[in-house]
Design a protein around this motif. Structure first.
Motif, PDB file in Angstrom:
ATOM      1  N   LEU A  10       0.834  -1.204   0.000  1.00 47.05           N
ATOM      2  CA  LEU A  10       0.000   0.000   0.000  1.00 47.05           C
ATOM      3  C   LEU A  10       0.863   1.246   0.000  1.00 47.05           C
ATOM      4  CD1 LEU A  10      -2.824  -0.823   2.570  1.00 47.05           C
ATOM      5  CD2 LEU A  10      -3.080  -0.503   0.122  1.00 47.05           C
ATOM      6  N   THR A  11       0.447   2.224  -0.788  1.00 49.64           N
ATOM      7  CA  THR A  11       1.222   3.469  -0.797  1.00 49.64           C
ATOM      8  C   THR A  11       0.960   4.257   0.485  1.00 49.64           C
ATOM      9  OG1 THR A  11      -0.558   4.576  -1.994  1.00 49.64           O
ATOM     10  CG2 THR A  11       1.254   3.698  -3.314  1.00 49.64           C
ATOM     11  N   LYS A  12       1.971   4.993   0.919  1.00 46.85           N
ATOM     12  CA  LYS A  12       1.859   5.846   2.104  1.00 46.85           C
ATOM     13  C   LYS A  12       1.208   7.162   1.683  1.00 46.85           C
ATOM     14  CE  LYS A  12       4.232   2.946   4.707  1.00 46.85           C
ATOM     15  NZ  LYS A  12       3.624   2.218   5.827  1.00 46.85           N
ATOM     16  N   ARG A  13       0.390   7.689   2.569  1.00 46.32           N
ATOM     17  CA  ARG A  13      -0.371   8.889   2.213  1.00 46.32           C
ATOM     18  C   ARG A  13       0.205  10.150   2.876  1.00 46.32           C
ATOM     19  NH1 ARG A  13      -5.696   7.491   4.698  1.00 46.32           N
ATOM     20  NH2 ARG A  13      -4.453   5.954   5.808  1.00 46.32           N
TER      21      ARG A  13
ATOM     22  N   ALA B 280      -1.949  16.117  -2.971  1.00 48.40           N
ATOM     23  CA  ALA B 280      -2.210  15.528  -1.647  1.00 48.40           C
ATOM     24  C   ALA B 280      -3.093  14.296  -1.817  1.00 48.40           C
ATOM     25  CB  ALA B 280      -2.901  16.549  -0.752  1.00 48.40           C
ATOM     26  N   ASP B 281      -2.924  13.317  -0.944  1.00 48.45           N
ATOM     27  CA  ASP B 281      -3.725  12.093  -1.030  1.00 48.45           C
ATOM     28  C   ASP B 281      -5.097  12.284  -0.398  1.00 48.45           C
ATOM     29  OD1 ASP B 281      -1.822  10.141  -2.228  1.00 48.45           O
ATOM     30  OD2 ASP B 281      -0.627  10.815  -0.527  1.00 48.45           O
ATOM     31  N   GLU B 282      -5.134  13.116   0.633  1.00 45.55           N
ATOM     32  CA  GLU B 282      -6.382  13.401   1.349  1.00 45.55           C
ATOM     33  C   GLU B 282      -6.226  14.774   1.989  1.00 45.55           C
ATOM     34  OE1 GLU B 282      -7.528  10.425   4.209  1.00 45.55           O
ATOM     35  OE2 GLU B 282      -7.028   8.775   2.845  1.00 45.55           O
ATOM     36  N   ILE B 283      -7.347  15.267   2.503  1.00 43.04           N
ATOM     37  CA  ILE B 283      -7.299  16.502   3.301  1.00 43.04           C
ATOM     38  C   ILE B 283      -8.089  16.263   4.579  1.00 43.04           C
ATOM     39  CG2 ILE B 283      -8.174  18.880   3.431  1.00 43.04           C
ATOM     40  CD1 ILE B 283      -7.199  19.237   0.577  1.00 43.04           C
ATOM     41  N   VAL B 284      -7.525  16.707   5.682  1.00 39.07           N
ATOM     42  CA  VAL B 284      -8.243  16.641   6.959  1.00 39.07           C
ATOM     43  C   VAL B 284      -8.607  18.068   7.352  1.00 39.07           C
ATOM     44  CG1 VAL B 284      -8.019  16.164   9.425  1.00 39.07           C
ATOM     45  CG2 VAL B 284      -7.232  14.490   7.775  1.00 39.07           C
ATOM     46  N   PHE B 285      -9.875  18.241   7.692  1.00 42.06           N
ATOM     47  CA  PHE B 285     -10.438  19.557   7.991  1.00 42.06           C
ATOM     48  C   PHE B 285     -10.988  19.469   9.415  1.00 42.06           C
ATOM     49  CE2 PHE B 285     -14.058  22.298   8.266  1.00 42.06           C
ATOM     50  CZ  PHE B 285     -14.012  23.261   7.268  1.00 42.06           C
ATOM     51  N   LEU B 286     -10.342  20.130  10.375  1.00 38.73           N
ATOM     52  CA  LEU B 286     -10.770  20.042  11.774  1.00 38.73           C
ATOM     53  C   LEU B 286     -11.251  21.399  12.284  1.00 38.73           C
ATOM     54  CD1 LEU B 286      -7.825  17.870  13.203  1.00 38.73           C
ATOM     55  CD2 LEU B 286     -10.086  17.073  12.496  1.00 38.73           C
ATOM     56  N   ASP B 287     -12.512  21.439  12.667  1.00 38.20           N
ATOM     57  CA  ASP B 287     -13.083  22.650  13.267  1.00 38.20           C
ATOM     58  C   ASP B 287     -12.677  22.606  14.744  1.00 38.20           C
ATOM     59  OD1 ASP B 287     -14.626  24.734  14.191  1.00 38.20           O
ATOM     60  OD2 ASP B 287     -16.373  24.215  12.986  1.00 38.20           O
ATOM     61  N   ILE B 288     -11.530  23.201  15.051  1.00 35.35           N
ATOM     62  CA  ILE B 288     -10.865  22.898  16.329  1.00 35.35           C
ATOM     63  C   ILE B 288     -11.519  23.490  17.573  1.00 35.35           C
ATOM     64  CG2 ILE B 288      -8.593  22.434  15.343  1.00 35.35           C
ATOM     65  CD1 ILE B 288      -7.803  25.314  16.168  1.00 35.35           C
TER      66      ILE B 288
ATOM     67  N   ASP C 129       0.854   4.678   8.438  1.00 31.97           N
ATOM     68  CA  ASP C 129       0.247   4.500   7.117  1.00 31.97           C
ATOM     69  C   ASP C 129       0.120   5.823   6.381  1.00 31.97           C
ATOM     70  OD1 ASP C 129      -0.872   1.527   7.189  1.00 31.97           O
ATOM     71  OD2 ASP C 129      -1.114   2.424   9.165  1.00 31.97           O
ATOM     72  N   ALA C 130       0.037   6.899   7.153  1.00 32.97           N
ATOM     73  CA  ALA C 130      -0.110   8.234   6.567  1.00 32.97           C
ATOM     74  C   ALA C 130       0.551   9.242   7.489  1.00 32.97           C
ATOM     75  CB  ALA C 130      -1.590   8.566   6.392  1.00 32.97           C
ATOM     76  N   ALA C 131       0.980  10.351   6.905  1.00 30.38           N
ATOM     77  CA  ALA C 131       1.590  11.419   7.700  1.00 30.38           C
ATOM     78  C   ALA C 131       0.828  12.709   7.444  1.00 30.38           C
ATOM     79  CB  ALA C 131       3.059  11.590   7.332  1.00 30.38           C
ATOM     80  N   LEU C 132       0.435  13.336   8.532  1.00 27.13           N
ATOM     81  CA  LEU C 132      -0.325  14.576   8.462  1.00 27.13           C
ATOM     82  C   LEU C 132       0.619  15.731   8.795  1.00 27.13           C
ATOM     83  CD1 LEU C 132      -3.840  14.966   9.151  1.00 27.13           C
ATOM     84  CD2 LEU C 132      -2.606  16.209  10.875  1.00 27.13           C
TER      85      LEU C 132
END
Length: 253
Positions: A2-5, A44-52, A222-225
């Motif tokens: 699996l590719t790393k994200r 980018a592989d994904e986007i994380v959107f956090l309403d902090i 598996d992924a790095a943010l």
């Protein structure tokens, strides 16, 4: 294999993307929709959107912002902050999100993980864990409400339980490393990656190309943010992926 994200993170406060150090001293970085679109173009592989601040301010995630962001990006979008029940999952998935990240609400009501996985599928359920090393150095505690409150719950035990309840992914933030740019918390990340059979996204502390390599190679993430590195233009997603490919880490170019 699996590719790393590689996942840019947008911490949103009052409709603007912000960045801080160790969860405080927040600075305005810009418009979330524009920034998300920019990362989509960068590969980018994904986007994380956090309403902090949604949970702390006892309000819901800003749905219209999710809709506008989802219209502009064509990669998976994970949304978190202010999610307290199944209806919030439904509304945010309907607004265009692909996954929902829950943190404080999962601690308050662990059954929400099971209910959401049962109704929408495990792949939609990301359990976010903000962990901080105990003063005794013998493990990590889980913090909630944007890092404001120590629950006293052991992070490793909680993550194990979240997986059993049906979480599809763990978003693991080291509060000790967050915003420091001294590198990901390898010890914490490796401990969790060795424990669970679901993907682990490492978050907090990335400061260089080598930090991405270390968290994949040494900790098994598996992924790095990352946030500030990308927001301030110190690195592009493309540069990170090219570097990792050259070092033998599988990535999607």
């Amino acid at each position: 294999m699996l590719t790393k994200r590689i996942i840019p993170c947008l911490d949103v406060n009052m409709g603007k993307v912000v960045k801080g150090v160790n969860f405080v001293h927040l600075q305005d970085v810009g418009d979330p929709v524009e920034i998300a679109e920019h990362y989509n173009r960068q590969g980018a592989d994904e986007i994380v959107f956090l309403d902090i601040t949604a949970t702390h301010e006892k309000r819901k995630t800003i749905i219209d912002l999710v809709e506008r962001t989802a219209e502009k990006v064509f990669i998976p979008l994970t949304v978190g902050g202010g999610i307290s029940g199944i209806d919030d999952f439904k509304n945010i998935l309907r607004a265009g999100a692909d996954k929902i990240s829950i943190n404080s609400s999962a601690i308050k009501n662990p059954n929400l993980i099971y209910e959401a996985a049962d109704r929408f599928g495990s792949q939609c359920v990301v359990v976010a864990v903000d962990a901080k090393k105990r003063d005794s150095q013998d493990g990590w505690d889980v913090f909630v409400e944007g890092g404001r409150k120590n629950t006293g719950i052991d992070a490793v035990e909680w993550i194990k339980k979240a997986e059993q309840l049906g979480a599809g992914e763990i978003l693991l933030t080291s509060m000790d490393a967050d915003g420091t740019k001294n590198g990901y918390d390898i010890e914490l990340t490796k401990t969790v990656c060795d424990l669970v059979n679901i993907p682990v996204i490492a978050s907090g502390g990335c400061g260089s190309l080598n930090d991405f390599y270390d968290v994949f190679n040494d900790a098994g993430a598996d992924a790095a943010l990352a946030a500030s590195l990308f927001h301030y233009g110190e690195l592009t997603v493309e540069q990170v992926k090219q570097y990792l490919k050259n070092k033998g880490i599988p990535v999607r170019l």
